[in-house]
Write an enzyme that holds these catalytic residues in place. Structure first.
Site, short mmCIF file in Angstrom:
data_model
loop_
_atom_site.label_atom_id
_atom_site.label_comp_id
_atom_site.label_asym_id
_atom_site.label_seq_id
_atom_site.Cartn_x
_atom_site.Cartn_y
_atom_site.Cartn_z
N ARG A 58 -4.34 8.20 3.42
CA ARG A 58 -4.46 8.36 4.87
C ARG A 58 -4.09 7.10 5.61
O ARG A 58 -3.27 7.12 6.53
CB ARG A 58 -5.91 8.66 5.23
N THR A 59 -4.73 6.01 5.25
CA THR A 59 -4.49 4.78 6.00
C THR A 59 -3.05 4.31 5.79
O THR A 59 -2.37 3.91 6.74
CB THR A 59 -5.50 3.70 5.57
N LYS A 86 0.64 -6.57 -14.71
CA LYS A 86 1.03 -7.62 -15.64
C LYS A 86 0.16 -8.86 -15.46
O LYS A 86 0.45 -9.91 -16.00
CB LYS A 86 2.50 -7.99 -15.44
N ARG A 108 -4.52 -3.86 1.77
CA ARG A 108 -5.84 -3.32 1.43
C ARG A 108 -6.23 -3.90 0.08
O ARG A 108 -5.45 -3.86 -0.87
CB ARG A 108 -5.83 -1.80 1.37
N HIS A 136 -12.66 -3.39 8.39
CA HIS A 136 -11.58 -2.40 8.45
C HIS A 136 -11.20 -2.32 9.93
O HIS A 136 -11.47 -1.34 10.61
CB HIS A 136 -12.08 -1.06 7.92
#
Lengths: 309, 309, 309
Positions: A58-59, A86, A108, A136
């Site tokens: 969504r974001t 890695k 994020r 947020h």
């Protein structure tokens, strides 16, 4: 007043005037998404990288739509496919991205403070799309826009935030945002989900949902993280839902013009009943629509202005 | 001289003059990535498919940025999500892609020679983005560009390549590239990681890092594949790092203008110490920047020219 | 006649005249993909979301290429990365997407009827990219286009569909499409893979491949789902291949101008031998090419027309 920050890392660092500029800019961008041709050339040739260490369709999609409606080129990098597997560190990943000359990195990350650290290391603008249980900010800004659109003003509104306040970056950013803009903030949730020093932030704490509903102009329900359920200190989801879930019966004591908000995705029947989520007071989908406008505004304010001229 | 190849499969097949054309074209494209509007319409409406059978965010993102800065449309197909999981062969996948009229297929594959086989079967241009332990030609080209930018010329430079030469496509492509362009190539690594017939390629083999450092104008460290560790014939990573890792102490015997290179991602503290990787001789991030320019140049040379006119 | 539907959910709901409009529109779009600049501005600024709950690189890539060649902006959401993993329902996901103002949602879902349900809930146009064992209408349309391109007309052709008819959405959509357009449809497959009421759809059922081959103008082989093998009621793949696989020997009794089709990906040596799949009668890759044209046509017909004027 102009917006002069390099990054958008959190609400805590913003002045009310800066928040005002963001909201007003978003207002002017909302109309673009309602046109048949939902695209303006504002950020043509700019490079926006979405670097997501936690999954979030969504974001990420909201950011991606925002960037493309401004004609920017977007690149998605997710932890599961990246060289993070890695063993590369966030800073090495970011320095490498930087060497490809991005204009914005939208990050994020599960670690609180990761975007702040990144912002000090790269020249690109950094937007925090959620860092651990910290902030947020774009969610809080879209929430402000939704309240202002529906109530005319944020100042003076009484906003109740319900649920797991302690572990919610949405709650944290909204508490900063709402108090800065002059709203009165009430919170309610299980004792184990209320941080101890909330009153220092100018927030009033309640333990019963019934105590805050009649006071509230806006009720903001938080998502219960089902994946954290084992660690929950309430007996069951059913119990949580009975005590802190919002249903029509509990809503019957609310003000007549109350707004119901939720950051999504909704656990229907847990923190909110379907009839309330889809009911006449719900502005949950307005929040999603406003998310695109807020993210367009931020991209524009961070990289759209000065470099052009 | 013009570049007349259909594909870019490896360095081995290139003439020095062709390498020269690629480097000079890349030089002219470098500037585009430093503009506010990082985009030219050169490849508008062209279709570039990235077909990756091994995960690689860095290389794929570099190709994707290169393509989009030339205004091409890009499509990403990775093994984990593709019909490869349904058991389809590479050729069937490629023939199917071909039927959708792509202009370029950028292929990364674990099998040496896969891009060559593909190139014979499809009309689209094929770029090898790494095939097994065989070649990684765009990496070698960006390395050449980085040396030339910093040293003025490649011819006559002494370049030391350090690490697991036997299993490295980066080493293989660079040995071809550097010797073709007139550089002297030294390699050093554990006995078990040096192929036996290297001297036939015009390369001088050493077993001690200390022997090559004082000679080198450029030191190119290879990444140790941690995932191959169980099969390594050195006792431990710690031991490897002690003997073949580059740190400030070992670097103290180097020439004053030495360049330190690494294809990334870096294992900090294993093959290279953080202070060397981030130090004044390191051009590791220049390599990343040059990667975008090299890939823009190749896309342009393969599909940008003749079809336009 | 104009195309006035909001959605493309299945072949069952289409009139023959609507199918005709789609095929003719696709014909005009085929040429675009053969140009050096494979792009027209028709859908600039439109938003197309690909929402895939089942992995499918081929179909998704075909839709994505179609959308980008019409200059639309595309967004890919796949079940594995989306908030579906957080337990969100299809409707909530779709309502959220809707709030971001997409013009088209292309849906692939394992549940029959999912696109129909979605179409009732959102204002955006919905295209069914495969729903369970129900319909795969764009596949049937590209098959029609391929037959028409090669045979001049669909009406009057005898088309044999071979394999697991009962579990195939490709078969179901093609049976609707072919009978609507006036073709004669024969099916053959193991008893356990033939639905009981097929004759009601105007289809003739056979149990032996040998019975239908000499009759057919077109032979459409279905893919055997290897993942369903445990549940197959034939002893082995080898047995299936021997009885229902198409090879050169069995093909020797076919009409001289027979067309061989397969929706892909092919299980070489199972339902079709390599020499037949790659042989002179095969139009399997034409089907892929036509897939892009059909999807361009549908995007254009659904959102390209009226909104512009």
């Amino acid at each position: 007043m102009q917006f002069r920050k390099k990054d958008l890392l959190g609400i805590k660092q913003l002045e009310p005037e800066e928040i005002e500029v963001i909201l007003e800019t978003a207002e002017t961008f909302k109309e673009i998404s309602t046109r048949p041709i939902k695209k303006v050339p504002t950020l043509r040739g700019r490079t926006v990288v979405h670097l997501f260490y936690e999954p979030s369709t969504r974001t990420r999609t909201s950011f991606e739509i925002a960037a493309k409606r401004l004609s920017a080129d977007t690149f998605n990098i997710s932890a599961s496919t990246s060289s993070i597997v890695k063993g590369e560190t966030l800073v090495d990943t970011a320095k490498n991205l930087e060497a490809m000359n991005p204009d914005v990195i939208v990050l994020r990350h599960s670690a609180a403070g990761a975007p702040h650290m990144l912002a000090r290391r790269v020249e690109a603008s950094v937007i925090n799309a959620g860092d651990g249980m910290h902030e947020h900010p774009t969610q809080a800004l879209l929430d402000l826009l939704t309240i202002r659109d529906n109530k005319g003003t944020i100042s003076g509104q009484t906003v109740a935030i319900i649920g797991d306040i302690a572990h919610s970056r949405v709650a944290r950013s909204n508490i900063w945002a709402l108090t800065k803009m002059g709203a009165r903030v009430l919170v309610a949730g299980p004792n184990t989900m209320i941080p101890q020093d909330l009153d220092k932030l100018g927030v009033e704490v309640f333990n019963r949902l019934e105590d805050v509903i009649p006071e509230a102009d806006v009720i903001m329900m938080l998502r219960i993280q089902l994946e954290r359920q084992g660690k929950m200190l309430l007996p069951t989801l059913r119990e949580y839902s009975k005590v802190f879930g919002l249903n029509e019966e509990k809503l019957s004591t609310a003000k007549p013009e109350v707004l119901i908000m939720h950051p999504g995705p909704i656990n229907r029947g847990v923190e909110i009943s379907p009839s309330v989520a889809d009911g006449p007071y719900s502005v949950i989908l307005d929040q999603v629509t406003n998310g695109v406008a807020i993210r367009m505004a931020l991209l524009y304010l961070l990289i759209g202005g000065e470099k052009d001229e």
